[in-house]
Enzyme design. Structure first.
Site, short mmCIF file in Angstrom:
data_model
loop_
_atom_site.label_atom_id
_atom_site.label_comp_id
_atom_site.label_asym_id
_atom_site.label_seq_id
_atom_site.Cartn_x
_atom_site.Cartn_y
_atom_site.Cartn_z
N TYR A 28 0.80 -1.23 0.00
CA TYR A 28 0.00 0.00 0.00
C TYR A 28 0.84 1.28 0.00
O TYR A 28 0.33 2.36 0.30
CB TYR A 28 -0.92 0.00 1.22
CG TYR A 28 -1.83 -1.21 1.31
CD1 TYR A 28 -2.69 -1.52 0.26
CD2 TYR A 28 -1.82 -2.03 2.43
CE1 TYR A 28 -3.52 -2.64 0.33
CE2 TYR A 28 -2.65 -3.14 2.51
CZ TYR A 28 -3.50 -3.44 1.47
OH TYR A 28 -4.32 -4.53 1.54
N ASP A 104 19.90 9.31 19.35
CA ASP A 104 19.45 9.94 18.11
C ASP A 104 19.49 11.47 18.15
O ASP A 104 19.90 12.10 17.17
CB ASP A 104 18.04 9.46 17.74
CG ASP A 104 17.06 9.45 18.92
OD1 ASP A 104 17.41 9.97 19.99
OD2 ASP A 104 15.95 8.91 18.75
N HIS A 182 -33.58 -1.93 13.99
CA HIS A 182 -33.41 -3.30 14.50
C HIS A 182 -33.45 -4.32 13.36
O HIS A 182 -33.77 -5.49 13.57
CB HIS A 182 -34.47 -3.65 15.54
CG HIS A 182 -34.60 -2.64 16.64
ND1 HIS A 182 -33.73 -2.59 17.69
CD2 HIS A 182 -35.47 -1.62 16.80
CE1 HIS A 182 -34.08 -1.58 18.49
NE2 HIS A 182 -35.11 -0.97 17.96
N SER A 306 -13.91 -12.99 -7.77
CA SER A 306 -13.70 -14.26 -7.07
C SER A 306 -12.86 -15.15 -7.96
O SER A 306 -12.99 -15.14 -9.19
CB SER A 306 -15.05 -14.93 -6.78
OG SER A 306 -14.87 -16.28 -6.41
N SER A 307 -11.97 -15.92 -7.33
CA SER A 307 -11.10 -16.79 -8.13
C SER A 307 -11.86 -17.96 -8.73
O SER A 307 -11.36 -18.63 -9.64
CB SER A 307 -9.96 -17.32 -7.25
OG SER A 307 -10.48 -18.10 -6.18
N VAL A 313 -18.97 -9.33 -7.93
CA VAL A 313 -18.28 -8.05 -7.75
C VAL A 313 -18.33 -7.78 -6.25
O VAL A 313 -19.33 -7.32 -5.71
CB VAL A 313 -18.98 -6.91 -8.53
CG1 VAL A 313 -18.21 -5.61 -8.36
CG2 VAL A 313 -19.13 -7.26 -10.00
N ASN A 314 -17.25 -8.10 -5.59
CA ASN A 314 -17.24 -8.04 -4.12
C ASN A 314 -17.01 -6.62 -3.60
O ASN A 314 -16.28 -5.84 -4.23
CB ASN A 314 -16.16 -8.96 -3.56
CG ASN A 314 -16.45 -10.43 -3.83
OD1 ASN A 314 -17.61 -10.83 -3.93
ND2 ASN A 314 -15.41 -11.24 -3.95
N ASN A 320 -11.89 -3.74 3.05
CA ASN A 320 -10.51 -3.33 3.33
C ASN A 320 -10.50 -2.15 4.29
O ASN A 320 -9.70 -2.08 5.22
CB ASN A 320 -9.82 -2.95 2.02
CG ASN A 320 -8.37 -2.55 2.21
OD1 ASN A 320 -8.08 -1.51 2.79
ND2 ASN A 320 -7.45 -3.35 1.71
N ARG A 346 9.95 11.45 34.26
CA ARG A 346 10.29 10.96 32.92
C ARG A 346 10.42 9.46 32.91
O ARG A 346 10.99 8.85 33.81
CB ARG A 346 11.65 11.56 32.47
CG ARG A 346 12.15 11.07 31.10
CD ARG A 346 11.23 11.61 30.04
NE ARG A 346 11.78 11.53 28.71
CZ ARG A 346 11.13 11.01 27.67
NH1 ARG A 346 9.94 10.46 27.83
NH2 ARG A 346 11.66 11.04 26.46
N ARG A 355 6.87 6.16 17.98
CA ARG A 355 7.40 5.68 16.70
C ARG A 355 6.33 5.00 15.85
O ARG A 355 6.54 4.73 14.66
CB ARG A 355 8.58 4.74 16.92
CG ARG A 355 9.77 5.42 17.59
CD ARG A 355 10.98 4.51 17.71
NE ARG A 355 12.02 5.13 18.51
CZ ARG A 355 12.90 6.02 18.06
NH1 ARG A 355 12.84 6.39 16.79
NH2 ARG A 355 13.81 6.54 18.86
#
Length: 473
Positions: A28, A104, A182, A306-307, A313-314, A320, A346, A355
Site C-alpha cells: 500500500y 538519536d 433493528h 472471485s477466483s 463483484v465483491n 478493506n 520521565r 514511533r
C-alpha cells in the site's frame, strides 16, 4: 525434507533493496507514502534538525547569551539549508553518527556542529542544543510532524471522502428508501438523508481535528529552566521559550515535567479514532445495502471478484477499509492511553510508542482511500429501493395511528385506541396497498384526513427527509 528445503531458500532479509516487513511500506505504499514526509523516522530527524537550527537562530537573533549576536541573512539561509536539503545523504550521515553516540538527538547536534566551522560559526557552536534536554527537541519535532501530517495529508483525504458522501447525498436526496430499525422494516426515509447523517457526523469530527492545539515546550531537564538560569540568570527564559515555541506555529505549554505531557496528542487521537469509528459504521452500512441490492457496484475492467465465481463483484473496498480502521484504532487507542502517563518526571514509554504514530495514521489514510474509491464505484439501484417500499405497506401504520390521534384531539369520534388497532392490523405481517386503504376507509376519518392518507404511499411517507440534506451542503 521440509527443513532442508527451507535451509536452501534465499534469505529474503538480505535482498537489496530491502523488502518491507509491513504492508504500508509495501503493498500500500503508493496510497500512504505522503505521510513519509511527516511521520517517518527520516521526517522526525529532519524536524529535529529544523528545531535545533531555529533554536540556535532564536538565541542568536535575540542575543540571549553574552557573546551571541544576530547572524547575517546569508549564514541564516545556509543553516536553514540543512533542513531544506535534508536527503538520503543526510540520513546516512546521521545513521553513521548515531552508531557512535547511540543517541538519536545527540547525533542531530553533532550533525549540525560539523557544519559550523565552514560557516564561520565555530566560536558559537555551543549555542546548538543550549539548555536543552532531548525531549525539548523531540516534543517540538513530533508536534511539527504530526501537525504537517494531519493538515497536509490526512485532513485533505478525509475531507475528499466527506465531500464525496455529501455529493452522493445531494444526488439521492429525494430517492425514497425503506428504513430498517433493528433490521426490521420501519418508517421510510430517503437514501440521501441517510448519507447526509454520516456526512454530518464525519464533518463534526473534522472540525474538531482542524481545531487541534499542538503543544510544545523547551524548558529543560525537569521543566524548571534550572540550567538556563544557572548559566544566564538575567534572561527572561519563559519569554524566550514561549516566543520560540509560538514562532514554530505551536502552542506553548508552560508547565511540564521533563516531557511535554502529550495530552494534546491523546485528544487528537481520540478525535481521529472517533472519525474512524463513524467511517467504519458507514462502511458496514454500505456493505449491507450492497448485499440487499440497494447499491450496485460498477465492475472494473479486467478485475476479478472471485477466483472461482466469475459473476461476483465483491465490496472489497469497504471490507478493506473496515480492517484498516480497526488496526488504526487499536494503535490510536493505545497511544492515547500510554502517552498521557509518565512515571514521575520521565520514563521512555512515550519514546517507543510515538514511533508508531505514522503507522496509526497510515492505516486510517488507507481506509479513507478505500472508502473513497468504493464510494465512487456505487450505482443506486432505484428499482430495488422502490420494490422494497412497495412490499412493505405496513410501515404506514405509524402515519395512520398518528392521524387518528390528531383527529381524536380535534373531536372526531371513533378514534379510540389507534395504536392498538394498527398493531392488530400490521404487527408481524405484511399488508398490501388494498388492505391498508380498505382499513383507512373504514375508520370514519374526516374527509381531509381520509384523502391525505389514501394518497399516502411508502414512497411518499418520507417527511422532510429530502430537505434535511441541505444541512450538509
Amino acid at each position: 525434507m521440509a527443513e532442508t528445503a527451507a535451509q536452501n531458500r534465499v534469505d529474503l532479509s538480505t535482498i537489496s533493496p530491502s523488502i518491507p516487513l509491513g504492508p504500508l511500506d509495501g503493498r500500500y505504499k503508493g496510497t500512504v507514502e505522503q505521510l513519509v514526509n511527516h511521520l517517518s523516522e527520516a521526517a522526525l530527524n529532519r524536524e529535529r534538525t529544523a528545531v535545533e537550527v531555529e533554536w540556535f537562530l532564536h538565541l542568536s537573533d535575540h542575543s540571549v547569551l553574552p557573546g551571541s549576536a544576530p547572524l547575517d541573512d546569508t549564514v541564516k539561509a545556509q543553516l536553514r539549508d540543512l533542513v531544506e536539503s535534508f536527503d538520503s545523504g543526510s540520513i546516512a550521515e546521521l545513521a553513521e553518527i548515531e552508531r557512535v553516540t547511540v543517541h538519536d538527538v545527540k547525533a542531530i547536534e553533532y550533525f549540525i556542529k560539523r557544519r559550523l566551522p565552514g560557516l564561520g560559526l565555530s566560536e558559537v557552536g555551543e549555542l546548538v542544543h543550549f539548555g536543552c534536554t532531548s525531549e525539548d527537541i523531540n516534543n517540538l519535532s513530533y508536534a511539527l510532524g504530526i501537525k504537517g501530517g494531519v493538515e497536509q495529508v490526512w485532513l485533505p483525504a478525509a475531507q475528499q471522502l466527506v465531500d464525496g458522501i455529501v455529493a452522493l447525498a445531494d444526488a439521492t436526496g429525494e430517492i425514497p428508501m425503506l428504513s430498517r430499525t433493528h433490521g426490521q422494516p420501519a418508517t421510510p426515509t430517503t437514501l440521501g438523508k441517510e448519507l447526509a447523517v454520516t456526512a454530518h457526523r464525519l464533518g463534526r469530527q473534522l472540525r474538531r481535528i482542524r481545531n487541534t492545539e499542538y503543544l510544545g515546550k523547551i524548558n529543560g531537564a525537569t521543566g524548571t529552566y534550572a540550567a538556563h538560569y544557572a548559566s544566564a540568570p538575567d534572561v527572561d527564559w519563559q519569554h524566550v521559550a514561549r516566543t520560540f515555541v509560538e514562532n514554530l506555529g505551536l502552542t506553548w505549554n508552560p508547565l511540564t515535567t521533563q516531557i511535554e505531557s502529550h495530552d494534546w496528542q491523546a485528544e487528537l487521537y481520540a478525535d481521529i479514532a472517533r472519525f474512524n469509528r463513524i467511517l467504519h459504521n458507514f462502511c458496514t452500512d454500505v456493505w449491507s445495502y450492497i448485499s440487499i441490492g440497494y447499491f450496485a457496484q460498477v465492475p472494473v475492467a479486467g478485475a476479478t471478484g472471485s477466483s472461482t465465481m466469475p459473476h461476483k463483484v465483491n465490496p472489497i473496498r469497504f471490507e478493506n477499509a473496515e480492517a484498516n480502521l480497526e488496526i488504526s484504532n487499536s494503535l490510536l487507542d493505545t497511544l492515547g492511553a500510554t502517552l498521557v502517563s509518565s512515571r514521575w518526571q520521565r520514563d521512555l514509554t512515550d519514546s517507543s510508542s510515538q514511533r508508531n504514530i505514522g503507522v496509526a495514521f497510515g492505516h486510517s489514510l488507507l481506509a479513507i482511500s478505500n472508502a473513497t474509491r468504493g464510494l465512487s464505484a456505487l450505482d443506486v439501484a432505484s428499482e430495488a429501493l422502490a420494490h422494497d417500499l412497495d412490499t412493505n405497506w405496513e410501515v404506514l401504520g405509524e402515519a395512520i395511528q398518528m392521524v387518528m390521534r390528531a383527529e381524536a384531539v380535534a373531536g372526531t369520534e371513533g378514534m379510540d385506541e389507534p395504536y392498538e388497532r394498527l398493531k392488530e392490523l400490521t404487527r408481524g405481517q405484511r399488508v398490501d396497498q388494498a388492505r391498508m386503504q380498505e382499513f383507512v376507509s373504514s375508520l370514519g376519518l374526516s374527509a381531509e384526513a381520509r384523502n391525505r392518507l389514501m394518497h399516502l404511499t411508502p414512497s411518499t411517507y418520507t417527511g422532510i427527509a429530502a430537505r434535511l440534506v441541505e444541512h450538509v451542503k
